[in-house]
Structures are given as structure tokens and as C-alpha cells.
Design an enzyme around this catalytic site. Structure first.
Site, PDB file in Angstrom:
ATOM      1  N   SER A  96     -11.643   4.963  -2.603  1.00 53.35           N
ATOM      2  CA  SER A  96     -11.286   5.890  -3.687  1.00 53.35           C
ATOM      3  C   SER A  96     -12.268   5.903  -4.854  1.00 53.35           C
ATOM      4  O   SER A  96     -12.106   6.706  -5.772  1.00 53.35           O
ATOM      5  CB  SER A  96      -9.873   5.589  -4.201  1.00 53.35           C
ATOM      6  OG  SER A  96      -8.914   6.084  -3.295  1.00 53.35           O
ATOM      7  N   LYS A 128     -13.689   9.260  -5.826  1.00 54.39           N
ATOM      8  CA  LYS A 128     -13.130  10.174  -6.823  1.00 54.39           C
ATOM      9  C   LYS A 128     -13.925  10.159  -8.129  1.00 54.39           C
ATOM     10  O   LYS A 128     -13.828  11.095  -8.927  1.00 54.39           O
ATOM     11  CB  LYS A 128     -11.665   9.828  -7.071  1.00 54.39           C
ATOM     12  CG  LYS A 128     -10.771  10.024  -5.851  1.00 54.39           C
ATOM     13  CD  LYS A 128      -9.330   9.634  -6.127  1.00 54.39           C
ATOM     14  CE  LYS A 128      -8.438   9.889  -4.922  1.00 54.39           C
ATOM     15  NZ  LYS A 128      -8.614   8.900  -3.842  1.00 54.39           N
ATOM     16  N   SER A 133      -4.783   8.058  -8.216  1.00 49.83           N
ATOM     17  CA  SER A 133      -5.765   8.100  -7.127  1.00 49.83           C
ATOM     18  C   SER A 133      -5.274   9.040  -6.030  1.00 49.83           C
ATOM     19  O   SER A 133      -5.322   8.735  -4.835  1.00 49.83           O
ATOM     20  CB  SER A 133      -6.020   6.703  -6.553  1.00 49.83           C
ATOM     21  OG  SER A 133      -7.241   6.668  -5.852  1.00 49.83           O
ATOM     22  N   LYS A 190     -12.353   2.723 -12.233  1.00 51.57           N
ATOM     23  CA  LYS A 190     -11.656   3.209 -11.038  1.00 51.57           C
ATOM     24  C   LYS A 190     -11.523   2.112  -9.990  1.00 51.57           C
ATOM     25  O   LYS A 190     -12.424   1.306  -9.786  1.00 51.57           O
ATOM     26  CB  LYS A 190     -12.421   4.396 -10.441  1.00 51.57           C
ATOM     27  CG  LYS A 190     -11.688   5.126  -9.310  1.00 51.57           C
ATOM     28  CD  LYS A 190     -10.539   5.935  -9.824  1.00 51.57           C
ATOM     29  CE  LYS A 190      -9.707   6.534  -8.686  1.00 51.57           C
ATOM     30  NZ  LYS A 190      -8.889   5.535  -7.959  1.00 51.57           N
TER      31      LYS A 190
END
Length: 466
Positions: free
Chosen positions: A69, A72, A129, A231
Site C-alpha cells: 500500500s 498509494k 488505505s 504511510k
């Protein structure tokens, strides 16, 4: 008609022998080809001074692995580009296609045709997420997700992320989607430098959508004084990933941890790395090359929504975040967001935002016991094996996977490291072994007509020993 006794007995014995042989083959197959026989994800890290680009520490920083993820971050970078260019506004609506709405958890559980505001989409990607939101954003900006992935890869090259390739907007498993710790640090600094007015979104730990409050996954912001983003990520092949940024006394660091064995261990690794980083003033002689103009210091403003996506006041039922798609979500419900003091004002598009007077820092925490911080290169496991060198990533990955399957008793608890370094050759390696186990693994692989070389590692790069 009855068969003679001897014939019946012989037939039964033959059947039993065949059945036993089949069971033996099945058992052997389950050992050799069990998913548990595959080596663990590559573990890598890097800490960089965001202002100077000096690398303060690194381990396997150029080993290729999967971003999960963290993908992203690039989706958000391109969305911020579009906002700055005026091709999209925070108040615009993004429509979920059938493809986007069908993305697995973690998601927002939407239906095809549903819409979401751009600002809520940003929060859904940062905090939740959300895979479905990421795909919808990619389709909005690129026309199709595959076209958007090409845009992402092109931007990566522009930023100096030479070892990163994107195949989708959300980070769900794809064998062609790859990155390195160095490249993720480059992207983290690029977000700080090129989009400072949006960086505050990465400091959010919750948001409201359709009356439900969603909690985030980034616990380092509560565990380390000065941490304010960025993140998390997880897929099985990548392990637990994290990019963090923290500021103390006007100095900002960006840290990356890839391949953590669990979310808590990954977080402890990050805290330990940042703690050491702020004690260090001199780099190791390696400078991160980030190819774009601007300042690394983010402005101290954090855009925050005070109402949910359909206009209702913030609040509602806390959904937690227990989804199978991102294991970080398992503990997300334990986060209790702490409201930060803010004054509210209306921006030019009528979206309510909260402008923070200053960035409030989390309470200082003690450095974790070093025995609790998992390290890949423990003193007794400084060795590994190399089973080939290739011009492309996929053949190297497959060669390393074949090796771990061929010698599961020795390699099932090791880690695949596809090491590129400064060359254009991908070296297929498996690390985390003792010298005895590395020698034994090579002996077994050579007996199977597989080339094998024992290699030794230090904290930054693997060195050949024979």
C-alpha cells in the site's frame, strides 16, 4: 464370480502399495511446494535527512521488493499534482466504476455508481488505505487504471526512482509491481518537497464517511515525538512496510522500513532507526538523489475535514478496520484519535478545513529495548546464498523461489533478496542463514544441478565469500 484367494490378496496388496505411494508423493509435494516453504519477504531500511539528502543509515536499500500500500503514496502524489494544476478540485466527486467497487479489502464497501469527494478520497487512501478508492482515483486521472499505472511509473522515473515500477493504483499483489527502500525514501521526500500544503493529510489518524468513523494504521505518530506521517502497507509477499517522516528542532528525517514480520515489530524498528537518526549528524557518504526542485520542509498546516462526505457532522459509529486485505487494520480499532486544537475557516471552494497553529508533537517515548527490535542480520545469521544473476527482476525472483522450495528445511525461514545495487544485474539471493546452513544449502542445490554461491552480508550489502 469369486476371484481366487491369492489373486484377491495380491490385488489388495497392490492397491495398498499404490495408495501408500500416492500418499508419499502427496506428502513430499506438500513439503516442497507448501507456501510456508517460501522464504520470507526481503527486509530493508533507510533513513535520510530530508533537507540535505544525506543517507544516515541503510540496509538492503536497493534490494527489490513489493511496495504494497505504499503504492498509494504515488497515487496521492499524482492527485496532488492534478489539484495544483487545477484539473480537479477538492470538492469534485469521483465515481466508482464496477472495477473500482469490486476491489477487495481494505475498502470502503461501496457500490458501482457511488461517488466520493476528492478530499474524502484523500483521507480514505491515507487513513483507511482503501483499495477501491485508489482505483477510482486512478481511473479518474488516467482514464483506466493501467494507463494511470504507466503515469505512475513515468513520474517515478522523473523523481529518480529508477527501481520502481507500478502496475496498479493501490498496491494489491502484482508480480510486476516493485520498488526499493531507497526509492520509497525518494518519494517520501518528494511529497514533502513538492506538495507541502497537502502533507498535513498524512498526519490524520481518523476520518468520517457516511456516519462511520474510520481509524488509521500509523501508530508511529503516537509512539515517536515529532513523527507526523506518512504511510503503511502490507501484503503477504512484501511483509509490513512503513514510510515515516519526523521533525525535531527544525531537522526533518524520512525513514523507510520494508518487510517487517509484524506491524508492532516494524513500528519498533522505525522508532529505533529514527531515534538513532536524530542522534546522527554525519551521513555514511551516500546521498539520495531526488530529481525535482523545491524545499524539503513542509509547511505547518494540515488540511482536515470537519464534516463527513455527505455533509453530516463528524461522528457516528466507529467501524474499526478489521479486514483481511491489510493486516495493519487488525489493530487499527485500538487507535483513539486525539483532536488537535484548530481554528476553522472556509476556503475558496467552501470546504471546511482546520488550520493548525502549530504541529503538536506526540509525547516522547523511551527507545525500545534493542532485544525487542527484530533484525534480519543477527550475528549468527550473517550468511546467505546466491543462485544466479539475471538481466531482469522476474527470472531472479523465480530462481530464488525455486531454491527455497528445493531446500525447504534450510531455507523456509530465510529471506529472498533480489539485490541490484549499482549495476543492471539482478542477483537472486536468499539471506538470514548461518555459515553452516548456507554451505549445506549450496551443497544440496549443486547436487540438484543448481549453481550456488555462499555470500556474507554486512548491514548494507551482501558480499561474496567464495
Amino acid at each position: 464370480m469369486f476371484l481366487p484367494r491369492q489373486t484377491k490378496r495380491g490385488s489388495i496388496l497392490s492397491i495398498l502399495r499404490l495408495f501408500g505411494a500416492a500418499l508419499a508423493v502427496l506428502a513430499l509435494t506438500s513439503v516442497v511446494f507448501s507456501p510456508n516453504a517460501l522464504a520470507k519477504p526481503v527486509a530493508a531500511s533507510i533513513v535520510v535527512d530530508a533537507e540535505t539528502g544525506e543517507v544516515l543509515s541503510r540496509s538492503n536499500a536497493d534490494a527489490v521488493t513489493y511496495p504494497a500500500s505504499l503504492t498509494k503514496m504515488m497515487t496521492l502524489y499524482l492527485l496532488f499534482d492534478a489539484l495544483d494544476a487545477g484539473t480537479i478540485k477538492l470538492s469534485d466527486r469521483i465515481t466508482f466504476s464496477k472495477n473500482a467497487a469490486s476491489e477487495p479489502a481494505t475498502n470502503m464497501n461501496v457500490q458501482a455508481g457511488d461517488t466520493i469527494s476528492v478530499e474524502t478520497a484523500i483521507l480514505a487512501m491515507v487513513v483507511r488505505s482503501a483499495n477501491d478508492v485508489s482505483t477510482a482515483v486512478g481511473e479518474r486521472l488516467g482514464g483506466t487504471e493501467s494507463a494511470f499505472a504507466r503515469m505512475m511509473t513515468a513520474k517515478a522515473r522523473q523523481l529518480g526512482m529508477s527501481n520502481t515500477t507500478y502496475r496498479n493504483a493501490n498496491g494489491l499483489p502484482n508480480p510486476g509491481q516493485m520498488t526499493t527502500a531507497r526509492d520509497q525514501a525518494t518519494l517520501g521526500i518528494a511529497l514533502l518537497r513538492d506538495h507541502p500544503k497537502y502533507y498535513g493529510y498524512f498526519g490524520r489518524n481518523s476520518f468520517v464517511y457516511r456516519g462511520n468513523t474510520y481509524g488509521g494504521h500509523n501508530r508511529v505518530m503516537k509512539k515517536f515525538a515529532g513523527a507526523d506521517g506518512i504511510k503503511t502497507g502490507y501484503i503477504r509477499a512484501a511483509g509490513f512496510n512503513l514510510v515515516s517522516s519526523a521533525e525535531r528542532n527544525g531537522r526533518r528525517l524520512v525513514g523507510v522500513v520494508l518487510g517487517g514480520t509484524s506491524a508492532p515489530i516494524r513500528d519498533k524498528q522505525m522508532v529505533a532507526l529514527l531515534t538513532d537518526g536524530f542522534k546522527t549528524r554525519q551521513g555514511i557518504g551516500d546521498v539520495l538523489v531526488a530529481k525535482a526542485p523545491g524545499s524539503a520542509a513542509p509547511v505547518k498546516q494540515a488540511p482536515m475535514v470537519a464534516a463527513n462526505d455527505d455533509g453530516a457532522p463528524a461522528g457516528g459509529q466507529d467501524t474499526g478496520a478489521q479486514d483481511d486485505g491489510d493486516m495493519d487494520a487488525v489493530v487499527a480499532s485500538t487507535l483513539v484519535p486525539t483532536p488537535k486544537p484548530a481554528t476553522r475557516q472556509e476556503d475558496s471552494i467552501g470546504t471546511t478545513i482546520a488550520t493548525m497553529a502549530s504541529v503538536s508533537l506526540a509525547p516522547a517515548v523511551a527507545k525500545p529495548d534493542t532485544q525487542d527490535v527484530a533484525t534480519v542480520w543477527s550475528p549468527e545469521n550473517q550468511f546467505g546464498i546466491q543462485v544466479g544473476a539475471y538481466s531482469k527482476f522476474k527470472p531472479a525472483q523465480k530462481a530464488a523461489e525455486r531454491a527455497t522450495k528445493a531446500v525447504p528445511t534450510l531455507l523456509s525461514d530465510a529471506r529472498i533478496v533480489i539485490d541490484r545495487g549499482n549495476s543492471n544485474i539482478y542477483r537472486a539471493r536468499v539471506f538470514g542463514l548461518s555459515k553452516t546452513d548456507a554451505d549445506a544449502a549450496c551443497k544440496k542445490l549443486k547436487a540438484k544441478q543448481t549453481d550456488c554461491l555462499v555470500v556474507k552480508s554486512d548491514s548494507t550489502i551482501a558480499q561474496s565469500v567464495q
